[in-house]
Design an enzyme around this catalytic site. Structure first.
Site, PDB file in Angstrom:
ATOM      1  N   TYR A 138       7.783 -52.135  16.578  1.00 39.50           N
ATOM      2  CA  TYR A 138       6.506 -52.765  16.249  1.00 39.50           C
ATOM      3  C   TYR A 138       6.292 -54.105  16.949  1.00 39.50           C
ATOM      4  CZ  TYR A 138       5.005 -49.421  12.715  1.00 39.50           C
ATOM      5  OH  TYR A 138       4.564 -48.297  12.077  1.00 39.50           O
ATOM      6  N   LYS A 190      20.057 -44.036  12.545  1.00 37.02           N
ATOM      7  CA  LYS A 190      20.243 -42.961  13.529  1.00 37.02           C
ATOM      8  C   LYS A 190      21.388 -43.417  14.438  1.00 37.02           C
ATOM      9  CE  LYS A 190      18.968 -39.046  15.475  1.00 37.02           C
ATOM     10  NZ  LYS A 190      19.062 -37.723  14.800  1.00 37.02           N
ATOM     11  N   ASP A 224      16.683 -38.231  10.109  1.00 34.99           N
ATOM     12  CA  ASP A 224      16.234 -36.831  10.002  1.00 34.99           C
ATOM     13  C   ASP A 224      16.779 -36.202   8.715  1.00 34.99           C
ATOM     14  OD1 ASP A 224      18.718 -37.170  11.187  1.00 34.99           O
ATOM     15  OD2 ASP A 224      18.430 -35.686  12.759  1.00 34.99           O
ATOM     16  N   ASP A 248       8.147 -46.594   8.245  1.00 35.70           N
ATOM     17  CA  ASP A 248       6.745 -46.159   8.279  1.00 35.70           C
ATOM     18  C   ASP A 248       6.669 -44.657   8.046  1.00 35.70           C
ATOM     19  OD1 ASP A 248       3.930 -46.246   8.832  1.00 35.70           O
ATOM     20  OD2 ASP A 248       4.398 -45.378  10.793  1.00 35.70           O
ATOM     21  N   ASP A 252       5.472 -42.268   4.322  1.00 37.98           N
ATOM     22  CA  ASP A 252       4.369 -41.308   4.189  1.00 37.98           C
ATOM     23  C   ASP A 252       4.882 -40.024   3.543  1.00 37.98           C
ATOM     24  OD1 ASP A 252       2.429 -42.975   5.290  1.00 37.98           O
ATOM     25  OD2 ASP A 252       1.575 -41.371   6.519  1.00 37.98           O
TER      26      ASP A 252
HETATM   27  C1  IPM Z   1       1.340 -48.527   7.319  1.00 37.73           C
HETATM   28  C2  IPM Z   1       0.418 -48.148   8.436  1.00 37.73           C
HETATM   29  C3  IPM Z   1       0.526 -49.199   9.532  1.00 37.73           C
HETATM   30  C4  IPM Z   1       1.949 -49.215  10.024  1.00 37.73           C
HETATM   31  C5  IPM Z   1      -0.465 -49.009  10.669  1.00 37.73           C
HETATM   32  C6  IPM Z   1      -1.890 -48.907  10.180  1.00 37.73           C
HETATM   33  C7  IPM Z   1      -0.344 -50.082  11.713  1.00 37.73           C
HETATM   34  O1  IPM Z   1       0.704 -46.880   8.909  1.00 37.73           O
HETATM   35  O2  IPM Z   1       1.109 -49.578   6.686  1.00 37.73           O
HETATM   36  O3  IPM Z   1       2.287 -47.780   7.056  1.00 37.73           O
HETATM   37  O4  IPM Z   1       2.308 -48.447  10.917  1.00 37.73           O
HETATM   38  O5  IPM Z   1       2.727 -50.017   9.511  1.00 37.73           O
HETATM   39 MN    MN Z   2       2.267 -45.868   7.826  1.00 38.52          MN
END
Ligand code: IPM
Ligand code: MN
Length: 356
Positions: A138, A190, A224, A248, A252
């Site tokens: 990042y 990893k 993984d 990140d 999700d």
């Molecule tokens: C999150 C989002 C952000 C990230 C994006 C929007 C830059 O996906 O907060 O997880 O990758 O951190």
């Molecule tokens: Mn994200």
């Protein structure tokens, strides 16, 4: 005299303002019950402001935000703005400039919420991901040459300093200790491929754990495999610590196992500075202004903010109220499928907080 918290409110784009309003409603209800007040100051950062003025973040923004006790964010992302501009220019910029080096993302299945994981319930899905939030790929280190030609070379490097790794791991160990559930911290890395970066993480992890946290059990998983176990055996996890990019991605996955974007909240935390709390979901432009979006993620983000401000009883009360609402009231979590409007869900939670 009761405490007043100066909160910078960044409603942002799309449904951000609608969910933030319900979040504040619940924070105020908690304040009335627990004896503090919220003094909000609104900032209009987001897509509309950018389209109107051409400015993403005013030069004074970061300095202005440093004067607050905390930041409460709605959503960033506008259909008429190219992806990346607002995300990088607002969200990532604030995380970096305010050195919010921890991204704390609880993965907790609330009662009554459906999970796509077969045969799993709230007793199985309750862990926290500590995502490093200041480094890794990042940081944007890298570049491109011979762009647009068949010889194009693109590079984007995963960069971590000892300092960044150590402060994140320290936070994760301390968090695991304070959480006091399974007292187990898992490093997600990893080490079989990223033999420099995750070797650094692994060495510091074990050295720090052995020296300073002998009562915290240490585990290691490749990223993984982490994904696999988050689906197969989520009950194994207590706290997971990992770098920015892996964090990140796995959060999700974690979010969908806890019911998705309507419920998942996160905190961008600078333990020594100003932190920022947000629902993980996006700006959901197609639902904007319809009063159908689920505000529970924003309300849960508010609970995390209270916890970080030291209002732990109030934080618990807000989270418990959210759980009561998911367990006894809502039909579903999706926009328009809750059985209630956005404002009604906020009222339900606020009423439960007030009733005590
Ligand atoms: C999150 C989002 C952000 C990230 C994006 C929007 C830059 O996906 O907060 O997880 O990758 O951190
Ligand atoms: Mn994200």
């Amino acid at each position: 005299m009761s405490t007043t918290y100066k909160i910078a409110v960044l409603p942002g784009d799309g449904t951000g303002p609608e969910v933030v309003r319900e979040g504040l409603k619940c924070l105020n209800a908690a304040g009335r019950r627990f004896g503090f007040s919220i003094d909000p100051t609104e900032f209009d950062f987001g897509g509309d402001r950018y389209l109107r003025t051409g400015e993403i973040l005013p030069a004074s923004a970061v300095q202005d935000l440093r004067a607050f006790d905390s930041i409460f964010l709605g959503a960033i992302g506008h259909p008429d703005v190219k992806p990346g501009i607002l995300e990088k220019g607002i969200l990532l910029q604030l995380r970096f400039e305010l050195d919010q080096y921890i991204n704390l993302r609880p993965v907790k299945l609330y009662p009554g919420v459906e999970t796509p994981l077969k045969d799993k319930g709230p007793e199985h899905i309750d862990y926290v991901v500590v995502r490093e939030n200041s480094g890794g790929v990042y940081t944007g280190v890298g570049g491109v040459s011979m762009k647009g030609t068949p010889h194009e070379v693109a590079e984007q490097s995963m960069v971590y300093s000892y300092h960044q790794v150590a402060r994140c791991l320290k936070y994760a160990f301390e968090y695991t200790k304070r959480r006091n559930k399974k007292n187990t911290l898992a490093l997600c890395g990893k080490t079989n491929v990223l033999t420099y970066v995750y070797d650094l993480w692994e060495r510091v992890f074990h050295a720090m754990g052995a020296a300073d946290y002998p009562d915290i059990a240490r585990e290691y998983y490749h990223v993984d495999a982490t994904c696999m176990w988050m689906v197969k055996n989520p009950e194994w996890f207590d706290v997971i610590v990992t770098g920015n990019m892996f964090g990140d991605i796995i959060t999700d996955l974690g979010a969908i196992t806890q019911g998705g974007m309507g419920i998942a909240a996160g905190g961008n935390i600078n333990p020594e500075g100003v932190s920022m709390f947000e629902p993980i979901g996006g700006s959901a432009p197609k639902y904007t202004g319809k009063n159908v979006i689920n505000p529970l993620a924003s309300i849960a983000a508010g609970a995390m903010m209270l916890d970080t401000l030291g209002e732990t009883d109030a934080a618990d009360a807000v989270e418990n109220a959210v759980m009561t609402v998911t367990g006894t009231k809502l039909k579903g979590l999706g926009a328009g499928r809750m059985g209630y409007s956005t404002t009604e869900v906020g009222d339900l939670v606020a009423d439960i907080i007030a009733a005590g």
